[in-house]
Design an enzyme around this catalytic site. Structure first.
Site, PDB file in Angstrom:
ATOM      1  N   GLU A 188      78.630  55.455  49.408  1.00 16.21           N
ATOM      2  CA  GLU A 188      77.406  54.707  49.744  1.00 16.21           C
ATOM      3  C   GLU A 188      76.992  53.785  48.591  1.00 16.21           C
ATOM      4  OE1 GLU A 188      75.466  54.160  52.207  1.00 16.21           O
ATOM      5  OE2 GLU A 188      75.677  55.741  53.688  1.00 16.21           O
ATOM      6  N   LYS A 218      70.544  58.303  50.125  1.00 10.72           N
ATOM      7  CA  LYS A 218      69.307  58.898  50.619  1.00 10.72           C
ATOM      8  C   LYS A 218      69.670  59.981  51.624  1.00 10.72           C
ATOM      9  CE  LYS A 218      64.995  57.957  53.034  1.00 10.72           C
ATOM     10  NZ  LYS A 218      64.075  56.950  53.570  1.00 10.72           N
ATOM     11  N   SER A 225      57.924  63.410  47.863  1.00  6.53           N
ATOM     12  CA  SER A 225      56.655  64.064  48.171  1.00  6.53           C
ATOM     13  C   SER A 225      56.731  65.597  48.150  1.00  6.53           C
ATOM     14  CB  SER A 225      56.153  63.577  49.532  1.00  6.53           C
ATOM     15  OG  SER A 225      57.124  63.807  50.535  1.00  6.53           O
ATOM     16  N   ARG A 234      66.536  62.279  61.503  1.00  3.24           N
ATOM     17  CA  ARG A 234      67.166  61.110  60.881  1.00  3.24           C
ATOM     18  C   ARG A 234      68.627  61.365  60.470  1.00  3.24           C
ATOM     19  NH1 ARG A 234      62.544  58.463  60.875  1.00  3.24           N
ATOM     20  NH2 ARG A 234      60.781  58.894  59.484  1.00  3.24           N
ATOM     21  N   CYS A 271      60.253  52.668  59.831  1.00  2.00           N
ATOM     22  CA  CYS A 271      59.781  53.912  60.453  1.00  2.00           C
ATOM     23  C   CYS A 271      58.263  54.034  60.550  1.00  2.00           C
ATOM     24  CB  CYS A 271      60.384  55.133  59.775  1.00  2.00           C
ATOM     25  SG  CYS A 271      60.031  55.271  58.032  1.00  2.00           S
ATOM     26  N   CYS A 290      61.457  49.195  55.381  1.00  2.00           N
ATOM     27  CA  CYS A 290      61.904  50.118  56.419  1.00  2.00           C
ATOM     28  C   CYS A 290      61.055  49.890  57.657  1.00  2.00           C
ATOM     29  CB  CYS A 290      61.787  51.564  55.948  1.00  2.00           C
ATOM     30  SG  CYS A 290      62.734  52.708  56.992  1.00  2.00           S
ATOM     31  N   LYS A 294      68.028  59.967  46.282  1.00  2.00           N
ATOM     32  CA  LYS A 294      66.780  60.514  46.797  1.00  2.00           C
ATOM     33  C   LYS A 294      67.056  61.666  47.736  1.00  2.00           C
ATOM     34  CE  LYS A 294      62.969  59.147  49.694  1.00  2.00           C
ATOM     35  NZ  LYS A 294      62.518  58.282  50.732  1.00  2.00           N
ATOM     36  N   ARG A 350      55.749  62.033  55.289  1.00  2.00           N
ATOM     37  CA  ARG A 350      55.676  61.636  56.702  1.00  2.00           C
ATOM     38  C   ARG A 350      54.285  61.851  57.265  1.00  2.00           C
ATOM     39  NH1 ARG A 350      61.680  63.695  58.538  1.00  2.00           N
ATOM     40  NH2 ARG A 350      62.796  62.272  57.145  1.00  2.00           N
TER      41      ARG A 350
HETATM   42  C1  PBG Z   1      60.917  55.666  54.807  1.00  2.00           C
HETATM   43  C2  PBG Z   1      60.771  56.503  53.599  1.00  2.00           C
HETATM   44  C3  PBG Z   1      60.636  57.900  53.500  1.00  2.00           C
HETATM   45  C4  PBG Z   1      60.406  58.172  52.157  1.00  2.00           C
HETATM   46  C5  PBG Z   1      60.455  56.969  51.479  1.00  2.00           C
HETATM   47  N1  PBG Z   1      60.707  55.964  52.383  1.00  2.00           N
HETATM   48  C6  PBG Z   1      60.586  58.938  54.537  1.00  2.00           C
HETATM   49  C7  PBG Z   1      61.719  59.180  55.419  1.00  2.00           C
HETATM   50  O1  PBG Z   1      62.832  58.687  55.239  1.00  2.00           O
HETATM   51  O2  PBG Z   1      61.461  59.880  56.407  1.00  2.00           O
HETATM   52  C8  PBG Z   1      60.139  59.537  51.578  1.00  2.00           C
HETATM   53  C9  PBG Z   1      59.375  59.540  50.299  1.00  2.00           C
HETATM   54  C10 PBG Z   1      58.807  60.850  49.905  1.00  2.00           C
HETATM   55  O3  PBG Z   1      59.032  61.902  50.547  1.00  2.00           O
HETATM   56  O4  PBG Z   1      58.102  60.871  48.892  1.00  2.00           O
HETATM   57  N2  PBG Z   1      62.171  55.561  55.346  1.00  2.00           N
END
Ligand code: PBG
Length: 326
Positions: A233, A195, A274, A217, A122, A120, A248, A205
């Site tokens: 998807e 996702k 998280s 997002r 970000c 990714c 997710k 984050r």
């Molecule tokens: C990056 C990403 C994220 C997570 C995994 N890969 C954050 C987001 O999309 O903002 C979240 C993982 C977590 O909350 O444990 N794109």
């Protein structure tokens, strides 16, 4: 099945009976441990909103990877926190980027452990979005090439599997093509297929310093209200070449996991994110519930819903609970 002929309690009366009729068994084989890697040496910064989790420099990451392997966990997933960010996320695909160096070290030093990388932008873009921004809009097609370059650089560093989490349309095909053209046709793709745009990612984050600077997002991650769209998807990602599809977050989306299990015969991963981790840890610290028991119940529920693999910050604790060695 009418009382008193049928008495479900007969088979619940002791642990031996319960063990015999248990339908879902969580195994250490199901677990994937996400880890955060940062530059420097001897760094192990606790992440306040994720007790027990750290931003680790590569030396510590290797130790943590070894520990995971020693308790029987088959795979880790690496997230990088780069030193520099820019508009194009160039550290995501830099040959000597933090993830690329981390992968190399872990692969050199720890045997029998699958190393998966999160693909990714970000954490690497100065605006914090998962793609390139043009006139305030996240440009899907301009991002694909950068994602493919990122995945390729991870494979070149020795990653065993790549996991795109950006939610751009068409990225699985682009990554598959690029890997194949470069001879990496054996590297599987685990796509973050369904996702959701979720506030449960808050602690991550902070940990990964990846919150978007403007907006949110929702133009690329899914609306939490949708589940038919999750089927589309997943269909798309499988057609593009995904080997494992992910849902997710996990706990608030068990119905989506169940639905994807019913519709597809591909391996399914679920990401116990998280925020799910933070809530259980916080309540445990307050003495409001038994964190260890709730952890096992939550992970079992994710498995029962239909996940084959669970990405979870609880992986080491759960592995120990399941009788892992160290
Ligand atoms: C990056 C990403 C994220 C997570 C995994 N890969 C954050 C987001 O999309 O903002 C979240 C993982 C977590 O909350 O444990 N794109």
């Amino acid at each position: 099945m009418i009382f008193p002929d049928y008495r479900p309690r007969r088979l619940r009366q002791n642990e031996t009976f319960r063990r015999m009729i248990r339908e879902t068994r969580l195994s250490v084989d199901d677990l994937i441990l996400p880890l955060f890697v940062i530059g420097g040496r001897n760094v192990k910064n606790p992440i306040p909103s994720m007790p027990g989790q750290f931003q680790m420099s590569i030396d510590y990451l290797v130790k943590e990877a070894r520990l995971a392997r020693d308790v029987g966990i088959p795979a880790i997933m690496i997230f990088g926190i780069p030193e520099k960010k820019d508009a194009f996320g160039s550290q995501a695909y830099a040959k000597d980027g933090i993830v690329q160096r981390a992968v190399k070290s872990v692969k050199d030093k720890v045997q029998d452990l699958v190393v998966i990388t999160d693909v990714c932008l970000c954490q690497y873009t100065d605006h914090g979005h998962c793609g390139i921004v043009q006139d305030g809009v996240i440009d899907n097609d301009a991002t694909l090439d950068l994602l493919a370059r990122t995945a390729l650089s991870h494979a070149q560093a020795g990653a065993d599997m790549v996991a795109p989490s950006d939610m751009m349309d068409g990225r699985v095909a682009e990554i598959r093509d690029t890997l194949d053209e470069n001879g990496f046709f054996s590297i599987p793709i685990m796509s973050y297929a369904a996702k959701y745009s979720s506030s449960f990612y808050g602690p991550f984050r902070q940990a990964a310093r990846s919150a978007p600077l403007f907006g949110d997002r929702r133009t690329y991650q899914m609306d939490p209200a949708n589940s038919l769209e999750a089927v589309r998807e997943v269909t798309m990602d499988i057609e593009e070449g995904a080997d494992i599809v992910m849902v997710k977050p996990a706990i608030p989306y068990l119905d989506v996991i169940y639905r994807i299990r019913e519709e597809f015969d591909f391996p399914i991963a679920a990401y116990n994110v998280s925020g799910e981790y933070a809530m259980i840890k916080a309540a445990d610290q307050l003495g409001w519930l038994d964190g260890r028991q709730v952890m096992m119940e939550a992970l079992t529920a994710i498995k029962r819903a239909g996940a084959d693999l669970i990405l979870t910050y609880f992986a080491v604790e759960a592995a120990r609970e399941l009788g892992g060695s160290t």
